[in-house]
Design an enzyme around this catalytic site. Structure first.
Site, PDB file in Angstrom:
ATOM      1  N   GLU A 197    -132.756  14.018  -6.815  1.00 57.83           N
ATOM      2  CA  GLU A 197    -132.811  14.059  -8.267  1.00 57.83           C
ATOM      3  C   GLU A 197    -132.082  15.293  -8.771  1.00 57.83           C
ATOM      4  O   GLU A 197    -131.931  16.289  -8.049  1.00 57.83           O
ATOM      5  CB  GLU A 197    -134.246  14.037  -8.775  1.00 57.83           C
ATOM      6  CG  GLU A 197    -135.085  15.227  -8.380  1.00 57.83           C
ATOM      7  CD  GLU A 197    -136.527  15.102  -8.848  1.00 57.83           C
ATOM      8  OE1 GLU A 197    -136.922  13.994  -9.257  1.00 57.83           O
ATOM      9  OE2 GLU A 197    -137.251  16.107  -8.797  1.00 57.83           O
ATOM     10  N   LYS A 209    -143.077   9.342  -3.575  1.00 57.03           N
ATOM     11  CA  LYS A 209    -142.354   9.825  -4.756  1.00 57.03           C
ATOM     12  C   LYS A 209    -141.410   8.771  -5.329  1.00 57.03           C
ATOM     13  O   LYS A 209    -141.185   8.711  -6.544  1.00 57.03           O
ATOM     14  CB  LYS A 209    -141.601  11.103  -4.412  1.00 57.03           C
ATOM     15  CG  LYS A 209    -142.498  12.301  -4.156  1.00 57.03           C
ATOM     16  CD  LYS A 209    -141.701  13.537  -3.848  1.00 57.03           C
ATOM     17  CE  LYS A 209    -142.576  14.775  -3.732  1.00 57.03           C
ATOM     18  NZ  LYS A 209    -143.554  14.678  -2.635  1.00 57.03           N
ATOM     19  N   ARG A 242    -155.428  13.724  -5.984  1.00 59.13           N
ATOM     20  CA  ARG A 242    -156.552  14.467  -5.404  1.00 59.13           C
ATOM     21  C   ARG A 242    -156.907  15.618  -6.329  1.00 59.13           C
ATOM     22  O   ARG A 242    -156.219  15.857  -7.329  1.00 59.13           O
ATOM     23  CB  ARG A 242    -156.152  15.021  -4.041  1.00 59.13           C
ATOM     24  CG  ARG A 242    -154.859  15.855  -4.116  1.00 59.13           C
ATOM     25  CD  ARG A 242    -154.537  16.575  -2.837  1.00 59.13           C
ATOM     26  NE  ARG A 242    -153.184  17.132  -2.838  1.00 59.13           N
ATOM     27  CZ  ARG A 242    -152.808  18.244  -3.433  1.00 59.13           C
ATOM     28  NH1 ARG A 242    -153.690  18.935  -4.128  1.00 59.13           N
ATOM     29  NH2 ARG A 242    -151.560  18.678  -3.361  1.00 59.13           N
TER      30      ARG A 242
END
Length: 455
Positions: free
Chosen positions: A200, A116, A293
């Site tokens: 975040e 991430k 994916r």
């Protein structure tokens, strides 16, 4: 085209891949654990090979055994499905080294976008909006406290190497931060072997909007529209739909263009999903993560776009160009997916493995499909994820799709185990859901408290 591919997965996604491959004229190899000897994907594949005992770490996560199975059966490619090794760059790299095609992006891109923190940095370079947050990995509570003060509360703690809702905590105040950080870090370390975190600012309330993208090795990248995945419990999706009722024409163009820009920036190949948080009050959206994916909810996009995503994955991995260009993609109607799990919603969604003594899956009419690996007499093992089926419907409009889903869930009958079918039926019939008036907090804060009162 490949002569034979190995499916490194189980359950309904393994069945889905086998069916797509067969329609392309490609042979299939199923792998299975000793607990899955009688699983449907084992019966449907052209060949099947046992790769270990029941525990995932010794079978479906056992890279050496899976690669040995591919070599032994002469499989030219491996489709990882979702979960297990699907976003494991080490496994993708081993496939490359053994000249076995990994049906997904390259290991390099997986490293770039699967982590991430790396993904966030790349999106900033690409000009895709991201939420204010830490610039790198956060390892200590002291670092977390300092960064949180700079960003401002509320915040989200997330495992850098995470996925599937693991290693995530919402923090509203400084008093909550230290215990939440320690708990999330421990969970991340246990789940991924990596306790690195990042922080975040929390966008709340928010819609969880994701955009399906496809890319090939010839430089083509397209999007197949967006999905609204805001109905979640513990950061796990419960119901998905496409298109989102929260997005108009202009915003849809902006968010899908941002997703394509993101994928082009990293030269993405195969199927992937760019996930965003949408602040409905301001109309601003922010990059959250990329899933490198195929997604559980890919069928809703297949219904509205008419594109078979799994077949495209196989074709792209074979070196073919995408079968459609962006201007050829058209969207029609509305699609909804409900995830059916062997679990008891009345007892905190406790798993309910066991033998299926009777099974009736809904059918009839246009625009209804059930993706499942269940059959009457099958015993659901206790070792794996509790999802046993997906009900997907398509209607000319959202109301028709909602009514079709209600009808399908009323017909769905599984005996021998407890499922969340009734829970899904109540959810899809809730006035807020029918009106499209919900965000990521709705299920946990509004619907569940009322649902649990009923007992």
């Amino acid at each position: 085209m490949f002569n034979k591919i190995l499916i490194a997965n189980r359950g309904e996604i393994a069945v889905r891949i086998i069916r797509a491959a067969r329609e392309l004229g490609v042979g299939t190899v199923a792998i299975y654990s000793t607990a899955d000897r009688d699983a449907l994907h084992v019966h449907l594949a052209d060949e099947a090979i046992c790769v270990g005992p029941a525990r995932s770490t010794e079978s479906y996560l056992n890279m050496n055994n899976i690669l040995s199975a591919a070599v032994a059966t002469g499989a030219q490619a491996i489709h990882p499905g979702f979960g297990f090794l699907s976003e494991n760059s080490k496994f993708a790299r081993l496939c490359e080294e053994m000249n076995i095609k990994f049906i997904g992006p390259s290991a390099k891109v997986m490293d770039m976008m699967g982590d991430k923190i790396n993904a966030r940095a790349e999106m900033i370079k690409a000009g895709v909006p991201v939420t204010p947050g830490s610039e790198g990995e956060v390892h200590t509570t002291d670092e977390a406290v300092k960064i949180a003060e700079e960003i401002g509360y509320p915040i989200m703690l997330k495992a850098s190497a995470g996925g599937g809702g693991k290693g995530i905590r919402k923090v509203n105040t400084v008093e909550e931060l230290v215990p939440a950080f320690e708990a999330a870090q421990a969970e991340a370390q246990a789940a991924f072997g990596n306790g690195a975190m990042f922080i975040e600012r929390m966008i709340f309330p928010a819609r969880h909007i994701e955009v399906q993208i496809l890319g090939d090795s010839h430089g083509n990248v397209i999007h197949l529209g967006e999905r609204d995945c805001s109905l979640q419990r513990n950061n796990q999706k419960v119901l998905e739909e496409s298109p989102s009722v929260a997005i108009g024409h202009t915003l849809r163009n902006e968010i899908t263009s941002a997703a394509v820009k993101a994928a082009q920036h990293v030269s993405y190949e195969n199927a992937g999903t760019i996930e965003f948080l949408l602040d409905e009050s301001s109309g601003k959206f922010y990059f959250m993560e990329m899933n490198t994916r195929v997604q559980v909810e890919h069928p809703v996009t297949e219904f509205v776009s008419g594109v078979d995503i799994v077949k495209e994955q196989i074709r792209v991995a074979n070196g073919n160009e995408l079968s459609v260009k962006q201007e050829e993609v058209t969207f029609s109607g509305h699609a909804i997916e409900c995830r059916i799990n062997a679990e008891n919603p009345k007892f905190n969604f406790a798993p309910s493995p066991g033998k299926i003594t009777n099974l009736f899956l809904p059918g009839g009419g246009v625009g209804l499909r059930v993706d499942s690996a269940m059959y009457s007499g099958y015993t659901i093992p206790p070792y794996y994820d509790s999802m046993i089926a997906k009900v997907i419907v398509h209607g000319e409009n959202r109301f028709e799709a909602l009514m079709k889903m209600q009808r399908a869930l009323l017909e769905f009958d599984v005996e021998g185990v407890t499922t969340n079918v009734d829970f899904q039926l109540e959810l899809i019939s809730d006035p807020h859901v029918v009106a499209g008036d919900y965000d990521t907090s709705f299920l946990g804060n509004v619907f569940l408290p009322e649902y649990q009162k009923e007992d």
